[in-house]
Design a protein around this motif. Sequence first.
Motif, PDB file in Angstrom:
ATOM      1  N   ILE A  35      23.738 -48.720 -21.222  1.00 13.11           N
ATOM      2  CA  ILE A  35      22.398 -48.127 -21.347  1.00 13.11           C
ATOM      3  C   ILE A  35      21.490 -49.052 -22.163  1.00 13.11           C
ATOM      4  O   ILE A  35      20.354 -49.347 -21.772  1.00 13.11           O
ATOM      5  CB  ILE A  35      22.495 -46.730 -22.019  1.00 13.11           C
ATOM      6  CG1 ILE A  35      23.169 -45.725 -21.074  1.00 13.11           C
ATOM      7  CG2 ILE A  35      21.116 -46.237 -22.459  1.00 13.11           C
ATOM      8  CD1 ILE A  35      23.605 -44.430 -21.753  1.00 13.11           C
ATOM      9  N   GLY A  36      22.019 -49.533 -23.308  1.00 18.26           N
ATOM     10  CA  GLY A  36      21.212 -50.398 -24.168  1.00 18.26           C
ATOM     11  C   GLY A  36      20.753 -51.654 -23.444  1.00 18.26           C
ATOM     12  O   GLY A  36      19.581 -52.032 -23.515  1.00 18.26           O
ATOM     13  N   ALA A  37      21.689 -52.286 -22.718  1.00 16.51           N
ATOM     14  CA  ALA A  37      21.340 -53.534 -22.008  1.00 16.51           C
ATOM     15  C   ALA A  37      20.287 -53.266 -20.934  1.00 16.51           C
ATOM     16  O   ALA A  37      19.343 -54.049 -20.758  1.00 16.51           O
ATOM     17  CB  ALA A  37      22.601 -54.133 -21.390  1.00 16.51           C
ATOM     18  N   ARG A  38      20.430 -52.146 -20.229  1.00 19.91           N
ATOM     19  CA  ARG A  38      19.450 -51.848 -19.166  1.00 19.91           C
ATOM     20  C   ARG A  38      18.078 -51.524 -19.762  1.00 19.91           C
ATOM     21  O   ARG A  38      17.050 -52.026 -19.285  1.00 19.91           O
ATOM     22  CB  ARG A  38      19.939 -50.672 -18.300  1.00 19.91           C
ATOM     23  CG  ARG A  38      18.958 -50.326 -17.166  1.00 19.91           C
ATOM     24  CD  ARG A  38      19.507 -49.308 -16.208  1.00 19.91           C
ATOM     25  NE  ARG A  38      19.612 -47.967 -16.741  1.00 19.91           N
ATOM     26  CZ  ARG A  38      18.593 -47.088 -16.801  1.00 19.91           C
ATOM     27  NH1 ARG A  38      17.381 -47.426 -16.380  1.00 19.91           N
ATOM     28  NH2 ARG A  38      18.772 -45.878 -17.289  1.00 19.91           N
ATOM     29  N   LEU A  39      18.081 -50.678 -20.813  1.00 17.32           N
ATOM     30  CA  LEU A  39      16.785 -50.289 -21.374  1.00 17.32           C
ATOM     31  C   LEU A  39      16.070 -51.481 -22.028  1.00 17.32           C
ATOM     32  O   LEU A  39      14.838 -51.553 -21.995  1.00 17.32           O
ATOM     33  CB  LEU A  39      16.944 -49.146 -22.379  1.00 17.32           C
ATOM     34  CG  LEU A  39      17.468 -47.814 -21.829  1.00 17.32           C
ATOM     35  CD1 LEU A  39      17.170 -46.678 -22.813  1.00 17.32           C
ATOM     36  CD2 LEU A  39      16.907 -47.450 -20.471  1.00 17.32           C
ATOM     37  N   ALA A  40      16.845 -52.416 -22.596  1.00 21.47           N
ATOM     38  CA  ALA A  40      16.195 -53.606 -23.180  1.00 21.47           C
ATOM     39  C   ALA A  40      15.441 -54.376 -22.099  1.00 21.47           C
ATOM     40  O   ALA A  40      14.399 -54.974 -22.365  1.00 21.47           O
ATOM     41  CB  ALA A  40      17.245 -54.496 -23.840  1.00 21.47           C
ATOM     42  N   ALA A  41      15.958 -54.321 -20.888  1.00 16.34           N
ATOM     43  CA  ALA A  41      15.302 -55.046 -19.786  1.00 16.34           C
ATOM     44  C   ALA A  41      14.200 -54.209 -19.132  1.00 16.34           C
ATOM     45  O   ALA A  41      13.228 -54.769 -18.599  1.00 16.34           O
ATOM     46  CB  ALA A  41      16.343 -55.435 -18.740  1.00 16.34           C
ATOM     47  N   GLU A  42      14.335 -52.877 -19.168  1.00 13.76           N
ATOM     48  CA  GLU A  42      13.450 -52.034 -18.358  1.00 13.76           C
ATOM     49  C   GLU A  42      12.492 -51.159 -19.158  1.00 13.76           C
ATOM     50  O   GLU A  42      11.665 -50.457 -18.565  1.00 13.76           O
ATOM     51  CB  GLU A  42      14.293 -51.123 -17.444  1.00 13.76           C
ATOM     52  CG  GLU A  42      15.130 -51.896 -16.424  1.00 13.76           C
ATOM     53  CD  GLU A  42      15.961 -50.971 -15.526  1.00 13.76           C
ATOM     54  OE1 GLU A  42      15.850 -49.735 -15.655  1.00 13.76           O
ATOM     55  OE2 GLU A  42      16.730 -51.510 -14.709  1.00 13.76           O
ATOM     56  N   GLY A  48      21.810 -55.003 -28.788  1.00 14.79           N
ATOM     57  CA  GLY A  48      21.986 -56.150 -29.679  1.00 14.79           C
ATOM     58  C   GLY A  48      23.349 -56.818 -29.559  1.00 14.79           C
ATOM     59  O   GLY A  48      24.314 -56.236 -29.038  1.00 14.79           O
ATOM     60  N   ASP A  49      23.404 -58.047 -30.075  1.00 18.31           N
ATOM     61  CA  ASP A  49      24.631 -58.852 -29.971  1.00 18.31           C
ATOM     62  C   ASP A  49      25.826 -58.162 -30.621  1.00 18.31           C
ATOM     63  O   ASP A  49      26.941 -58.231 -30.099  1.00 18.31           O
ATOM     64  CB  ASP A  49      24.422 -60.215 -30.634  1.00 18.31           C
ATOM     65  CG  ASP A  49      23.473 -61.086 -29.815  1.00 18.31           C
ATOM     66  OD1 ASP A  49      23.223 -60.755 -28.643  1.00 18.31           O
ATOM     67  OD2 ASP A  49      22.975 -62.086 -30.370  1.00 18.31           O
ATOM     68  N   ASP A  50      25.594 -57.519 -31.764  1.00 22.08           N
ATOM     69  CA  ASP A  50      26.731 -56.890 -32.461  1.00 22.08           C
ATOM     70  C   ASP A  50      27.357 -55.808 -31.589  1.00 22.08           C
ATOM     71  O   ASP A  50      28.575 -55.776 -31.392  1.00 22.08           O
ATOM     72  CB  ASP A  50      26.266 -56.259 -33.785  1.00 22.08           C
ATOM     73  CG  ASP A  50      25.950 -57.310 -34.843  1.00 22.08           C
ATOM     74  OD1 ASP A  50      26.277 -58.491 -34.608  1.00 22.08           O
ATOM     75  OD2 ASP A  50      25.373 -56.944 -35.876  1.00 22.08           O
ATOM     76  N   TYR A  51      26.509 -54.906 -31.055  1.00 24.60           N
ATOM     77  CA  TYR A  51      27.065 -53.808 -30.250  1.00 24.60           C
ATOM     78  C   TYR A  51      27.645 -54.320 -28.939  1.00 24.60           C
ATOM     79  O   TYR A  51      28.719 -53.884 -28.510  1.00 24.60           O
ATOM     80  CB  TYR A  51      26.008 -52.723 -29.999  1.00 24.60           C
ATOM     81  CG  TYR A  51      26.668 -51.452 -29.468  1.00 24.60           C
ATOM     82  CD1 TYR A  51      27.243 -50.538 -30.339  1.00 24.60           C
ATOM     83  CD2 TYR A  51      26.762 -51.213 -28.100  1.00 24.60           C
ATOM     84  CE1 TYR A  51      27.890 -49.409 -29.866  1.00 24.60           C
ATOM     85  CE2 TYR A  51      27.408 -50.082 -27.622  1.00 24.60           C
ATOM     86  CZ  TYR A  51      27.956 -49.176 -28.510  1.00 24.60           C
ATOM     87  OH  TYR A  51      28.615 -48.050 -28.044  1.00 24.60           O
ATOM     88  N   GLN A  52      26.941 -55.280 -28.321  1.00 25.24           N
ATOM     89  CA  GLN A  52      27.458 -55.827 -27.054  1.00 25.24           C
ATOM     90  C   GLN A  52      28.797 -56.541 -27.283  1.00 25.24           C
ATOM     91  O   GLN A  52      29.692 -56.491 -26.435  1.00 25.24           O
ATOM     92  CB  GLN A  52      26.436 -56.766 -26.416  1.00 25.24           C
ATOM     93  CG  GLN A  52      25.180 -56.053 -25.896  1.00 25.24           C
ATOM     94  CD  GLN A  52      25.483 -55.071 -24.755  1.00 25.24           C
ATOM     95  OE1 GLN A  52      26.296 -55.346 -23.880  1.00 25.24           O
ATOM     96  NE2 GLN A  52      24.821 -53.923 -24.780  1.00 25.24           N
ATOM     97  N   GLY A  53      28.946 -57.183 -28.458  1.00 26.30           N
ATOM     98  CA  GLY A  53      30.214 -57.828 -28.795  1.00 26.30           C
ATOM     99  C   GLY A  53      31.331 -56.796 -28.923  1.00 26.30           C
ATOM    100  O   GLY A  53      32.461 -57.019 -28.456  1.00 26.30           O
TER     101      GLY A  53
END
Length: 232
Positions: free
Chosen positions: A149-156, A171-176
Amino acid sequence: MSSSGTGYGTAVTAWRAAAPDWDAYTRHAFVEGLRDGTLPRAAFLHYLAQDYVFLKHFSRAWALAIVKADTLPEMEAATATVHGLLHYEMGLHVKICAEAGIDAETLAATPEHPGNMAYTRYVLEAGYSGDFLDLLAALAPCVLGYGEIGARLAAEATSDTYGDWIGTYAGDDYQGICRDVGALIDGALTHRLGPDYATLPRFAMLSARFAQATTLEVGFWDMGLSPSSAPA
Ligand SMILES: Cc1ncc(CN)c(N)n1
């Protein structure tokens, strides 16, 4: 993880594709309200307070994963997730609520909503009565769904209103953490079931656990949209 759902590992990609409610979870009206900024602030703060309680129990479930782990790297991965939840993700809730005049003591005293209780106790029960794999399958939709969700919303996103929230999960921390948890799951499956784990009936049972937890995530967003349902 891209919004197409690849990038957090093999098992999660298969479980995600088989979960009937995955789109209902990751594209819920609550999520779309975060994306375009139309989510009412009262609903967001109500959700955050419940989520603070959720994350306390969820941290306990990840601590149980340390107990249920077999190898030292599994224990280290579970420990890192507990650390991220307590020192990173819950910090977001404390910060946003403090900005809204809700202090940490009030947040900690939030009465637990039954939908919240149902979800966290389902996950904890998977760990109490099952093994490490049962517990990971129940924990996975929470971690990885928010990553997606975070990755999509950052883009959209079309509004900055919920930028703090989106930035935390994009963010990098959560995506990591998401990538590490995906690798933990693939490694744990291979370690216990062998490289052909995806062909085994056990894998389908774990997929059902993942799907159940996904459905409970939908209920959590539903609850977030109804601040009036908060217990007194
Ligand atoms: C209910 C719920 N699900 C998932 C997440 C992301 N860890 C969360 N904070 N809250």
